[in-house]
Design a protein around this motif. Structure first.
Motif, PDB file in Angstrom:
ATOM      1  N   TYR A 536     -14.026  58.852 -33.993  1.00 29.18           N
ATOM      2  CA  TYR A 536     -12.942  58.702 -34.955  1.00 29.18           C
ATOM      3  C   TYR A 536     -11.975  57.653 -34.425  1.00 29.18           C
ATOM      4  CZ  TYR A 536      -9.375  60.271 -38.364  1.00 29.18           C
ATOM      5  OH  TYR A 536      -8.468  60.353 -39.408  1.00 29.18           O
ATOM      6  N   MET A 537     -11.632  56.654 -35.268  1.00 25.89           N
ATOM      7  CA  MET A 537     -10.650  55.634 -34.897  1.00 25.89           C
ATOM      8  C   MET A 537      -9.575  55.561 -35.972  1.00 25.89           C
ATOM      9  SD  MET A 537     -12.903  52.437 -33.392  1.00 25.89           S
ATOM     10  CE  MET A 537     -11.417  51.556 -32.869  1.00 25.89           C
ATOM     11  N   SER A 538      -8.330  55.480 -35.548  1.00 27.64           N
ATOM     12  CA  SER A 538      -7.206  55.380 -36.484  1.00 27.64           C
ATOM     13  C   SER A 538      -6.886  53.910 -36.753  1.00 27.64           C
ATOM     14  CB  SER A 538      -5.968  56.077 -35.915  1.00 27.64           C
ATOM     15  OG  SER A 538      -6.216  57.451 -35.712  1.00 27.64           O
ATOM     16  N   LYS A 539      -6.580  53.605 -38.019  1.00 22.47           N
ATOM     17  CA  LYS A 539      -6.145  52.259 -38.384  1.00 22.47           C
ATOM     18  C   LYS A 539      -4.658  52.118 -38.115  1.00 22.47           C
ATOM     19  CE  LYS A 539      -9.440  51.830 -42.240  1.00 22.47           C
ATOM     20  NZ  LYS A 539      -9.563  51.584 -43.703  1.00 22.47           N
ATOM     21  N   PRO A 540      -4.191  50.914 -37.698  1.00 26.02           N
ATOM     22  CA  PRO A 540      -4.988  49.736 -37.338  1.00 26.02           C
ATOM     23  C   PRO A 540      -5.647  49.908 -35.976  1.00 26.02           C
ATOM     24  CG  PRO A 540      -2.681  49.316 -36.932  1.00 26.02           C
ATOM     25  CD  PRO A 540      -2.749  50.671 -37.584  1.00 26.02           C
ATOM     26  N   PHE A 541      -6.716  49.146 -35.747  1.00 27.92           N
ATOM     27  CA  PHE A 541      -7.462  49.297 -34.505  1.00 27.92           C
ATOM     28  C   PHE A 541      -7.849  47.924 -33.970  1.00 27.92           C
ATOM     29  CE2 PHE A 541     -10.236  49.776 -38.170  1.00 27.92           C
ATOM     30  CZ  PHE A 541     -11.115  48.724 -37.983  1.00 27.92           C
ATOM     31  N   SER A 542      -8.277  47.872 -32.739  1.00 28.43           N
ATOM     32  CA  SER A 542      -8.729  46.637 -32.116  1.00 28.43           C
ATOM     33  C   SER A 542     -10.206  46.413 -32.445  1.00 28.43           C
ATOM     34  CB  SER A 542      -8.537  46.720 -30.604  1.00 28.43           C
ATOM     35  OG  SER A 542      -9.332  45.768 -29.940  1.00 28.43           O
ATOM     36  N   LEU A 543     -10.537  45.190 -32.893  1.00 25.88           N
ATOM     37  CA  LEU A 543     -11.936  44.867 -33.186  1.00 25.88           C
ATOM     38  C   LEU A 543     -12.790  44.930 -31.917  1.00 25.88           C
ATOM     39  CD1 LEU A 543     -11.560  41.897 -35.697  1.00 25.88           C
ATOM     40  CD2 LEU A 543     -12.410  44.187 -36.200  1.00 25.88           C
ATOM     41  N   ILE A 544     -12.187  44.555 -30.806  1.00 22.89           N
ATOM     42  CA  ILE A 544     -12.943  44.606 -29.544  1.00 22.89           C
ATOM     43  C   ILE A 544     -13.269  46.056 -29.193  1.00 22.89           C
ATOM     44  CG2 ILE A 544     -12.814  44.142 -27.076  1.00 22.89           C
ATOM     45  CD1 ILE A 544     -11.081  41.715 -27.739  1.00 22.89           C
ATOM     46  N   GLU A 545     -12.272  46.951 -29.380  1.00 24.50           N
ATOM     47  CA  GLU A 545     -12.517  48.360 -29.094  1.00 24.50           C
ATOM     48  C   GLU A 545     -13.570  48.924 -30.037  1.00 24.50           C
ATOM     49  OE1 GLU A 545     -10.248  52.698 -28.969  1.00 24.50           O
ATOM     50  OE2 GLU A 545      -9.114  50.878 -29.433  1.00 24.50           O
ATOM     51  N   LEU A 546     -13.511  48.536 -31.319  1.00 28.44           N
ATOM     52  CA  LEU A 546     -14.508  49.018 -32.273  1.00 28.44           C
ATOM     53  C   LEU A 546     -15.907  48.571 -31.857  1.00 28.44           C
ATOM     54  CD1 LEU A 546     -14.525  49.551 -35.949  1.00 28.44           C
ATOM     55  CD2 LEU A 546     -16.083  47.781 -35.172  1.00 28.44           C
ATOM     56  N   GLU A 547     -16.029  47.314 -31.441  1.00 35.19           N
ATOM     57  CA  GLU A 547     -17.336  46.811 -31.013  1.00 35.19           C
ATOM     58  C   GLU A 547     -17.851  47.602 -29.819  1.00 35.19           C
ATOM     59  OE1 GLU A 547     -19.086  42.698 -29.124  1.00 35.19           O
ATOM     60  OE2 GLU A 547     -17.529  42.539 -30.665  1.00 35.19           O
ATOM     61  N   MET A 548     -16.967  47.950 -28.907  1.00 32.56           N
ATOM     62  CA  MET A 548     -17.373  48.727 -27.729  1.00 32.56           C
ATOM     63  C   MET A 548     -17.847  50.127 -28.132  1.00 32.56           C
ATOM     64  SD  MET A 548     -14.321  47.614 -25.083  1.00 32.56           S
ATOM     65  CE  MET A 548     -14.859  48.794 -23.847  1.00 32.56           C
ATOM     66  N   ARG A 549     -17.151  50.733 -29.095  1.00 36.73           N
ATOM     67  CA  ARG A 549     -17.563  52.074 -29.529  1.00 36.73           C
ATOM     68  C   ARG A 549     -18.893  52.025 -30.271  1.00 36.73           C
ATOM     69  NH1 ARG A 549     -12.535  56.050 -30.985  1.00 36.73           N
ATOM     70  NH2 ARG A 549     -10.983  55.139 -29.603  1.00 36.73           N
ATOM     71  N   VAL A 550     -19.083  50.994 -31.098  1.00 34.14           N
ATOM     72  CA  VAL A 550     -20.361  50.847 -31.803  1.00 34.14           C
ATOM     73  C   VAL A 550     -21.488  50.683 -30.785  1.00 34.14           C
ATOM     74  CG1 VAL A 550     -21.707  49.280 -33.264  1.00 34.14           C
ATOM     75  CG2 VAL A 550     -19.392  49.938 -33.935  1.00 34.14           C
ATOM     76  N   THR A 551     -21.250  49.842 -29.793  1.00 34.41           N
ATOM     77  CA  THR A 551     -22.262  49.615 -28.757  1.00 34.41           C
ATOM     78  C   THR A 551     -22.607  50.916 -28.034  1.00 34.41           C
ATOM     79  OG1 THR A 551     -21.441  47.360 -28.431  1.00 34.41           O
ATOM     80  CG2 THR A 551     -22.786  48.300 -26.673  1.00 34.41           C
ATOM     81  N   ARG A 552     -21.568  51.689 -27.721  1.00 30.59           N
ATOM     82  CA  ARG A 552     -21.805  52.949 -27.024  1.00 30.59           C
ATOM     83  C   ARG A 552     -22.567  53.944 -27.904  1.00 30.59           C
ATOM     84  NH1 ARG A 552     -16.929  54.272 -26.167  1.00 30.59           N
ATOM     85  NH2 ARG A 552     -16.707  55.925 -27.723  1.00 30.59           N
ATOM     86  N   LEU A 553     -22.187  54.033 -29.184  1.00 31.62           N
ATOM     87  CA  LEU A 553     -22.854  54.974 -30.077  1.00 31.62           C
ATOM     88  C   LEU A 553     -24.320  54.616 -30.298  1.00 31.62           C
ATOM     89  CD1 LEU A 553     -20.043  55.499 -32.741  1.00 31.62           C
ATOM     90  CD2 LEU A 553     -20.951  57.242 -31.199  1.00 31.62           C
ATOM     91  N   LEU A 554     -24.607  53.331 -30.299  1.00 31.64           N
ATOM     92  CA  LEU A 554     -25.986  52.889 -30.550  1.00 31.64           C
ATOM     93  C   LEU A 554     -26.739  52.595 -29.259  1.00 31.64           C
ATOM     94  CD1 LEU A 554     -25.423  50.468 -33.568  1.00 31.64           C
ATOM     95  CD2 LEU A 554     -26.383  52.763 -33.628  1.00 31.64           C
ATOM     96  N   GLU A 555     -26.007  52.602 -28.164  1.00 28.94           N
ATOM     97  CA  GLU A 555     -26.590  52.239 -26.869  1.00 28.94           C
ATOM     98  C   GLU A 555     -27.243  50.872 -26.964  1.00 28.94           C
ATOM     99  OE1 GLU A 555     -27.640  56.807 -25.409  1.00 28.94           O
ATOM    100  OE2 GLU A 555     -29.244  55.397 -25.884  1.00 28.94           O
ATOM    101  N   THR A 556     -26.472  49.939 -27.581  1.00 27.89           N
ATOM    102  CA  THR A 556     -26.968  48.580 -27.815  1.00 27.89           C
ATOM    103  C   THR A 556     -26.378  47.641 -26.785  1.00 27.89           C
ATOM    104  OG1 THR A 556     -27.056  48.999 -30.183  1.00 27.89           O
ATOM    105  CG2 THR A 556     -27.093  46.688 -29.488  1.00 27.89           C
ATOM    106  N   GLU A 557     -27.205  46.875 -26.126  1.00 28.00           N
ATOM    107  CA  GLU A 557     -26.714  45.893 -25.163  1.00 28.00           C
ATOM    108  C   GLU A 557     -26.218  44.678 -25.901  1.00 28.00           C
ATOM    109  OE1 GLU A 557     -29.596  44.904 -22.313  1.00 28.00           O
ATOM    110  OE2 GLU A 557     -29.781  46.916 -21.498  1.00 28.00           O
ATOM    111  N   ARG A 558     -25.086  44.135 -25.394  1.00 27.99           N
ATOM    112  CA  ARG A 558     -24.529  42.932 -26.005  1.00 27.99           C
ATOM    113  C   ARG A 558     -25.369  41.735 -25.633  1.00 27.99           C
ATOM    114  NH1 ARG A 558     -18.229  42.084 -25.846  1.00 27.99           N
ATOM    115  NH2 ARG A 558     -19.014  40.467 -27.163  1.00 27.99           N
TER     116      ARG A 558
END
Length: 558
Positions: A536-558
């Motif tokens: 869960y993320m509250s608006k407004p949010f950092s795009l960098i932080e969102l990308e990090m959470r997406v990566t963690r949730l998907l276990e996707t390497e950048r």
């Protein structure tokens, strides 16, 4: 005739000033004889202007004369109050246009006279293509003609819709945008400029009769570079345009241009090609790239030296720039290699265009030095993009086609060939193994920003504008992660979570949910997690932080 024009313009200025003074007195009801005086000034101007070649002045003066002709009829004077009310507003606008016409004609006459003497230099201006967007025909015409006198190429649009069409057709160096237009205001164009990654860097000056600081702040926050309040002095506007274009071009030269040839550099090519592919995801169209390599360039350097080699590179870059469209762009890829990107162009069309350039290179020297001419040929590979083809693989296809041109004898253009089944295989392989993310948010700007950010990762990204659309997509596709807005029309994020949780078939058990919401209360966060959200993320949010959470949730390497 020249002396006559000069005298006419001098008298015209006096006449227009006098008509403005009369109009103010007429509006105040000073004297019943004033309307007839105003008519006579307009009638005189109407007859004399065309004699000196000033037909546009005569046409405006004729409109004024028509509006006040009633003043000559004695019986109509009894009803003059009614006629005055009808005539004053239109005449004010016509007098404003006459003043703009005088400004233009005075400048044109000065230009002709001083050009003839050979010592006139235009006011500070840069070459460039500008777009003037304004529904005021008189002001738009004035700006177009005046800016053209300063050396700019100027296009015009009378509405937001026509401006959008022109922005798709070609590239502009600067946009002048009227804020208050009908039926759509200038604010509507801001969305187009912000959402299109290829347009959001075009300098924008807002023109508006509104001096409210809230409008100024809103426009500047939305991306405008400057805000000019009407009425304005043209010289001030011209200085703002010059300053803005100068800064933009200085930055571009430093960041995105190859210092030797002046064309774009590899850094710009990589960035812009990625933006082009993002645009194609929204608005599919053909696009091709051409990979160009000068034949036997090492022999030129070894025989004549690197200084001559530099002249050859500059000459070829100049030749290609002259014969590519304004919507195409050329970059130096490295060494003697160039790459041209051609939007809205099929592979066959790109081959034809590059063969025309090659024919010109064969026919004329590409460079000269101390009386000696130097000619070259080049080998070129062309590749048309197919859906889901990764950018790097696309460039490799063009490069490989260029090497085939070398192997087949140089001095030719080769189209990268992959039959339909191969194209389908490329598309399938490109998507195979990539995890799929759905962005469900009714805020189109935020949705576009998130999609643009996530497409830099090895992901397939889809979008939905409301909860119902998101549910339909989730029901028909395997989605690894859904980025879900909490508040949406038709079906909000919490309602969608409830529907997914109650699904008897278990279709959504492998779909993780990242909830985005302006609600920050602990009970809202707890509710989302209870209904199955993974984060869960509250608006407004950092795009960098969102990308990090997406990566963690998907276990996707950048």
């Amino acid at each position: 005739m020249k002396e006559g024009k000069i005298r006419f313009l001098s008298e015209m200025q006096k006449q227009v000033n006098e008509m403005e003074r009369l109009l103010d007195r007429i509006a105040d009801g000073d004297d019943a004889s004033l309307p007839a005086q105003l008519y006579r000034y307009a009638h005189t101007l109407k007859g004399s202007a065309p004699i000196f070649g000033f037909a546009s002045v005569g046409a405006v003066a004729a409109r004024i004369a028509d509006q006040w002709e009633w003043a000559l009829e004695e019986e109509q004077n009894k009803a003059s109050v009614c006629f005055v009310r009808k005539s004053v507003p239109g005449t004010k606008a016509d007098l404003m246009q006459l003043k703009m016409e005088w400004n233009i004609l005075q400048r044109e006459l000065l230009t002709v006279e001083q050009n003839g003497q050979g010592d006139w230099q235009p006011a500070a201006a840069l070459s460039g293509t500008l777009l003037v967007v304004d529904d005021d025909a008189a002001l738009r015409s004035f700006l177009v003609r005046r800016l053209e006198l300063d050396g700019y190429s100027v296009h015009e649009a009378d509405s937001v819709d026509s401006a959008k069409l022109k922005l798709r057709e070609r590239t502009y160096d600067l946009i002048l945008l009227d804020l208050m237009m009908f039926p759509l205001s200038g604010y509507e164009l801001f969305d187009e400029l912000k959402e299109d990654p290829t347009l959001k860097w075009v300098p924008l000056i807002v023109l508006s009769a509104r001096s409210d600081v809230r409008d100024k702040v809103r426009c500047l926050m939305l991306g405008a570079n400057d805000y000019v309040t009407k009425p304005f002095e043209y010289d001030e506007l011209a200085a703002r345009i010059y300053s803005l274009l100068s800064r933009t071009r200085n930055f571009e030269q430093l960041a995105f241009r190859d210092p030797l040839t002046g064309v774009f550099n590899r850094r710009y090519f990589d960035h812009q090609l990625e933006l082009e592919l993002q645009r194609l995801a929204r608005d599919p169209a053909p696009i091709s790239i051409a990979f160009i390599d000068i034949d036997r360039f090492k022999r030129v350097n070894d025989t004549y030296g690197h200084a001559i080699g530099d002249l050859v590179l500059q000459g070829l870059a100049h030749l290609m720039q002259q014969h590519l469209r304004p919507t195409d762009f050329l970059a130096r890829f490295g060494g003697e290699e160039f790459v041209a990107v051609m939007p809205n162009t099929t592979g066959e069309q790109a081959v034809s265009r590059m063969e025309s350039v090659l024919q010109l290179a064969r026919q004329q020297p590409i460079a000269e030095f101390e009386g000696q001419s130097f000619s070259i040929t080049f080998s070129c590979g062309v590749a048309e993009w197919v859906p889901s083809l990764p950018m790097k693989q696309w460039v490799v296809l063009a490069d490989e086609a260029m090497y085939r041109a070398k192997e087949q004898g140089r001095d030719q253009v080769v189209l990268a060939g992959y039959p339909e089944e191969a194209a389908q295989r490329i598309s399938t392989e490109a998507g195979a193994g990539l995890k799929r993310v759905l962005i469900a948010d009714d805020d189109s700007i935020l949705r576009s920003m998130l999609a643009s950010r996530l497409k830099k990762l090895p992901l397939q990204v889809a979008e939905a504008a409301d909860g119902e659309e998101a549910f339909r997509y989730l029901s028909g596709n395997e989605v690894d992660l859904c980025i879900l807005d909490g508040v949406m029309p038709k079906l909000d994020g919490f309602g969608l979570l409830e529907r997914m949780k109650s699904d008897a078939e278990g279709r959504f058990r492998n779909t993780r949910i990242l909830m985005l919401s302006g609600k920050k209360r602990e009970e809202d966060i707890a509710k989302a997690l209870r209904l199955g959200a993974s984060d869960y993320m509250s608006k407004p949010f950092s795009l960098i932080e969102l990308e990090m959470r997406v990566t963690r949730l998907l276990e996707t390497e950048r």
